[in-house]
Design a protein around this motif. Structure first.
Motif, PDB file in Angstrom:
ATOM      1  N   UNK A  46      13.837  44.412  50.621  1.00 57.03           N
ATOM      2  CA  UNK A  46      12.757  43.532  51.047  1.00 57.03           C
ATOM      3  C   UNK A  46      13.123  42.079  50.787  1.00 57.03           C
ATOM      4  N   UNK A  47      12.440  41.186  51.480  1.00 57.86           N
ATOM      5  CA  UNK A  47      12.751  39.763  51.326  1.00 57.86           C
ATOM      6  C   UNK A  47      11.543  38.924  51.700  1.00 57.86           C
ATOM      7  N   UNK A  48      11.596  37.666  51.258  1.00 57.94           N
ATOM      8  CA  UNK A  48      10.565  36.678  51.558  1.00 57.94           C
ATOM      9  C   UNK A  48      11.188  35.542  52.358  1.00 57.94           C
ATOM     10  N   UNK A  49      10.343  34.871  53.141  1.00 60.69           N
ATOM     11  CA  UNK A  49      10.738  33.660  53.867  1.00 60.69           C
ATOM     12  C   UNK A  49       9.724  32.575  53.555  1.00 60.69           C
ATOM     13  N   UNK A  50      10.225  31.371  53.277  1.00 61.63           N
ATOM     14  CA  UNK A  50       9.367  30.224  52.993  1.00 61.63           C
ATOM     15  C   UNK A  50       9.785  29.051  53.879  1.00 61.63           C
ATOM     16  N   UNK A  51       8.786  28.303  54.371  1.00 64.20           N
ATOM     17  CA  UNK A  51       9.056  27.048  55.072  1.00 64.20           C
ATOM     18  C   UNK A  51       7.814  26.170  54.993  1.00 64.20           C
ATOM     19  N   UNK A  52       7.983  24.860  55.164  1.00 61.47           N
ATOM     20  CA  UNK A  52       6.840  23.958  55.001  1.00 61.47           C
ATOM     21  C   UNK A  52       5.733  24.251  56.008  1.00 61.47           C
ATOM     22  N   UNK A  53       4.486  24.145  55.543  1.00 64.90           N
ATOM     23  CA  UNK A  53       3.336  24.268  56.436  1.00 64.90           C
ATOM     24  C   UNK A  53       3.434  23.192  57.526  1.00 64.90           C
ATOM     25  N   UNK A  54       3.148  23.600  58.746  1.00 64.35           N
ATOM     26  CA  UNK A  54       3.231  22.675  59.871  1.00 64.35           C
ATOM     27  C   UNK A  54       4.552  22.731  60.607  1.00 64.35           C
TER      28      UNK A  54
END
Length: 292
Positions: A46-54
């Motif tokens: 499993x993994x997560x992805x993050x990026x700035x809102x907008x």
């Protein structure tokens, strides 16, 4: 051969890591997508992805390979570190892989490769820029970054493995407090028998030392260590080897101004100014190549 009490070591390291992260909170400036699956091995894939809102377009993308001696660690213990990287204008992938001793070499490399294939197929839906990929890792994770990057940059080396390497390239990589030169001065499995097993095969001998297969196609590299890092003495020889191959390489030995102890994987401590400096230095290095 040394013996290892894996359960006890896991408990001791986790206690330290949880104390380090106590009181931290996830930033509210990020889109946080958790527990995606890239393979058949349950929570270990499993993994997560993050990026700035907008975010509306693909961003330069950092993929983190966590450390932990090949037997410890997971994405939860790396979320504050990797989320910080994302707050600085990147998409970040933070993933689990199979751990020893239940899963031995080359399971983490196979899982990393499976993740890359998932990103090729689905990544643009999550603002992942496949043309501007960066790979970062620490300790055992740095070794995996070094080895997987060698696989992607040396097709001859890749032929020594039982899986087809994903059609992917990295703009630059960062290696933090890494375990390099495995097999250089003794049996390949002497330091990590629970990872490599007891039997050294011709196949394994054709894959190590990894450094023998690094070429001038290896991407630009940022190498860090610290004054009291237990693996400090491996960093400068790796830098010298990379530079001898013509690889653009930056080396940093970090130290506390008061000369107090600065240890292994210090950069993960989000409460530390010197960690923040290290992480920002690496991000600045990546940003140089995100424009190319």
């Amino acid at each position: 051969m040394a013996t290892f009490d894996i359960p006890t070591m896991r408990d001791q390291i986790r206690e330290h890591d949880e104390k380090r992260d106590a009181g931290l909170t996830e930033p509210d400036t990020l889109e946080i997508i958790k527990d995606l699956s890239y393979g058949p091995y349950g929570i270990e894939n499993t993994f997560d992805i993050y990026y700035p809102i907008g975010t509306t377009t693909c961003l330069p993308t950092i993929i983190n390979i966590h450390g932990g001696g090949f037997f410890y660690g997971d994405k939860e213990l790396y979320r504050f570190y990797t989320m910080y990287l994302a707050t600085q204008g990147f998409t970040v992938v933070n993933f689990n892989y199979r751990l020893a001793p239940d899963h031995q070499y080359p399971a983490p490399l196979e899982d990393t490769n499976a993740l890359m294939n998932w990103l090729i197929e689905h990544g643009q839906s999550y603002y992942i820029d496949l043309d501007h990929l960066f790979l970062v890792g620490d300790s055992a994770g740095a070794q995996l970054v070094e080895q997987y990057t060698t696989l992607t940059s040396n097709s001859v080396y890749a032929q020594n493995f039982p899986f087809k390497v994903a059609a992917i390239q990295f703009k630059a990589v960062a290696l933090n407090c890494g375990a390099y030169f495995i097999g250089e001065n003794g049996a390949i499995n002497q330091d990590f028998p629970f990872y490599f097993g007891d039997t050294i095969t011709p196949t394994l001998e054709s894959q190590f030392p990894v450094e023998r297969y690094i070429t001038d196609s290896f991407p630009p590299t940022f190498v860090t260590t610290a004054t009291h890092d237990m693996l400090k003495d491996l960093a400068q020889p790796l830098v010298a080897l990379l530079q001898s191959k013509g690889v653009e390489t930056t080396y940093r030995l970090y130290a506390n101004q008061d000369h107090s102890e600065l240890g292994h994987v210090f950069h993960l401590n989000q409460k530390s100014d010197i960690a923040r400096q290290c992480n920002n230095d690496e991000l600045a290095f990546f940003k140089e190549f995100s424009l190319k």
